[in-house]
Design a protein around this motif. Structure first.
Motif, PDB file in Angstrom:
ATOM      1  N   ALA A   1      -5.975  -5.398   2.717  1.00  0.00           N
ATOM      2  CA  ALA A   1      -6.581  -4.094   2.952  1.00  0.00           C
ATOM      3  C   ALA A   1      -5.676  -3.292   3.871  1.00  0.00           C
ATOM      4  O   ALA A   1      -4.819  -3.850   4.566  1.00  0.00           O
ATOM      5  CB  ALA A   1      -7.973  -4.235   3.575  1.00  0.00           C
TER       6      ALA A   1
ATOM      7  N   GLU B   1     -11.724   3.721   7.957  1.00  0.00           N
ATOM      8  CA  GLU B   1     -12.175   3.033   6.760  1.00  0.00           C
ATOM      9  C   GLU B   1     -11.039   2.206   6.186  1.00  0.00           C
ATOM     10  O   GLU B   1      -9.863   2.557   6.326  1.00  0.00           O
ATOM     11  CB  GLU B   1     -12.692   4.014   5.711  1.00  0.00           C
ATOM     12  N   GLN B   2     -11.418   1.102   5.592  1.00  0.00           N
ATOM     13  CA  GLN B   2     -10.412   0.211   5.020  1.00  0.00           C
ATOM     14  C   GLN B   2     -10.400   0.337   3.499  1.00  0.00           C
ATOM     15  O   GLN B   2     -11.440   0.472   2.864  1.00  0.00           O
ATOM     16  CB  GLN B   2     -10.704  -1.230   5.417  1.00  0.00           C
ATOM     17  N   PHE B   3      -9.195   0.285   2.956  1.00  0.00           N
ATOM     18  CA  PHE B   3      -8.992   0.326   1.510  1.00  0.00           C
ATOM     19  C   PHE B   3      -8.535  -1.063   1.087  1.00  0.00           C
ATOM     20  O   PHE B   3      -7.519  -1.565   1.582  1.00  0.00           O
ATOM     21  CB  PHE B   3      -7.926   1.367   1.150  1.00  0.00           C
TER      22      PHE B   3
ATOM     23  N   GLN C   1       0.857  -1.197   0.000  1.00  0.00           N
ATOM     24  CA  GLN C   1       0.000   0.000   0.000  1.00  0.00           C
ATOM     25  C   GLN C   1       0.887   1.239   0.000  1.00  0.00           C
ATOM     26  O   GLN C   1       1.913   1.283   0.681  1.00  0.00           O
ATOM     27  CB  GLN C   1      -0.969  -0.011   1.201  1.00  0.00           C
TER      28      GLN C   1
ATOM     29  N   SER D   1      -5.686   0.469   6.500  1.00  0.00           N
ATOM     30  CA  SER D   1      -6.398   1.603   7.079  1.00  0.00           C
ATOM     31  C   SER D   1      -5.384   2.503   7.758  1.00  0.00           C
ATOM     32  O   SER D   1      -4.276   2.054   8.100  1.00  0.00           O
ATOM     33  CB  SER D   1      -7.477   1.155   8.077  1.00  0.00           C
TER      34      SER D   1
ATOM     35  N   VAL E   1     -15.493  -1.626  -1.407  1.00  0.00           N
ATOM     36  CA  VAL E   1     -15.165  -0.207  -1.403  1.00  0.00           C
ATOM     37  C   VAL E   1     -15.988   0.453  -0.303  1.00  0.00           C
ATOM     38  O   VAL E   1     -17.205   0.259  -0.230  1.00  0.00           O
ATOM     39  CB  VAL E   1     -15.477   0.456  -2.759  1.00  0.00           C
TER      40      VAL E   1
ATOM     41  N   TYR F   1     -19.928  -1.124   3.015  1.00  0.00           N
ATOM     42  CA  TYR F   1     -19.059  -1.304   1.858  1.00  0.00           C
ATOM     43  C   TYR F   1     -19.881  -1.849   0.696  1.00  0.00           C
ATOM     44  O   TYR F   1     -20.867  -2.559   0.895  1.00  0.00           O
ATOM     45  CB  TYR F   1     -17.933  -2.303   2.166  1.00  0.00           C
TER      46      TYR F   1
END
Lengths: 117, 112
Positions: A92, A105-107, A25, A94, B44, B35
């Motif tokens: 993911a 929030e998680q990406f 990331q 965050s 997302v 999400y």
């Protein structure tokens, strides 16, 4: 400018093999995760790392071993692959773990579809 | 153990119809996230709700957090084909403040 990237995107292998999935990331986040999504779309957390330190280690077989060489990378190594390991694996990240149960929030990365034959 | 359940599991609607998915937790949630995952894609982040009774809107999407903070809903008005996908809610596990649990998801498909 991919925020969370994973390689490979697809992985087809025989039972008993050892394989690795890489995740990176470029968001400058402190926390990274591995999730497993099965064919029914259930999304289950496997591991999370914060500043390279293991925070969550769910009840997964010890054939799964995560490694975080630095904050920006979290790789997943799987030994002795089994048929039941077939799934989509998502990495993911965050910003942080969050505070007082309020999560950042998680990406998510694009996922790695693992097929074990 | 704690569960985060979503209903319905599947929803098939005519384009233009409304859609609602419900998320229910067995324990009180400090916050809840939603999400969206398109077919073949990755989840997302849509939104986070923190306050009891909170309502937030994003264009045609309306998110609600229950007064008791044990349930939440996502309502889409006048669905479009771009709304197709699986919608997940997610909340912290009661016994572990550092672990987030995802609901089982609601898969939305749309007839054009």
């Amino acid at each position: 400018d991919t925020a969370v990237s994973q390689t490979p995107k697809y992985l087809v292998t025989q039972m008993g093999n050892d394989k690795s999935i890489k995740c990176e990331q470029n968001l400058g986040h402190d926390t990274m995760y591995w999730y497993k999504q099965d064919s029914k779309k259930f999304l289950k957390i496997m591991f999370s790392y914060n500043n390279k330190e293991l925070i969550i280690n769910e009840t997964v077989p010890n054939r799964f071993s995560p490694k975080s060489p630095d904050k920006a990378h979290l790789n997943l190594h799987i030994n002795s692959l089994e048929l039941g390991d077939s799934a989509v694996y998502f990495c993911a990240s965050s910003q942080d773990l969050g505070r007082q149960g309020i999560f950042d929030e998680q990406f998510f990365g694009p996922g790695t579809r693992l097929t074990v034959l | 153990g704690q569960q985060v359940m979503q209903i319905p599991q599947y929803q098939h609607v005519q384009e233009g119809e409304d859609f609602t998915t419900y998320c229910n937790s067995s324990t009180t949630l400090s916050n809840i996230q939603w999400y969206k995952q398109r077919p073949g894609g990755h989840p997302v982040f849509l939104i986070q709700l923190v306050k009891s009774g909170e309502v937030k809107k994003q264009k045609r999407l309306t998110f609600q957090f229950g007064e008791a903070k044990k349930n939440s809903s996502l309502h889409i008005t006048a669905t479009q084909t771009t709304d197709v996908g699986t919608y997940f809610c997610a909340g912290p596990e009661y016994s572990s403040a550092s672990k987030i649990i995802f609901g089982s998801g609601t898969r939305l498909s749309i007839r054009p």
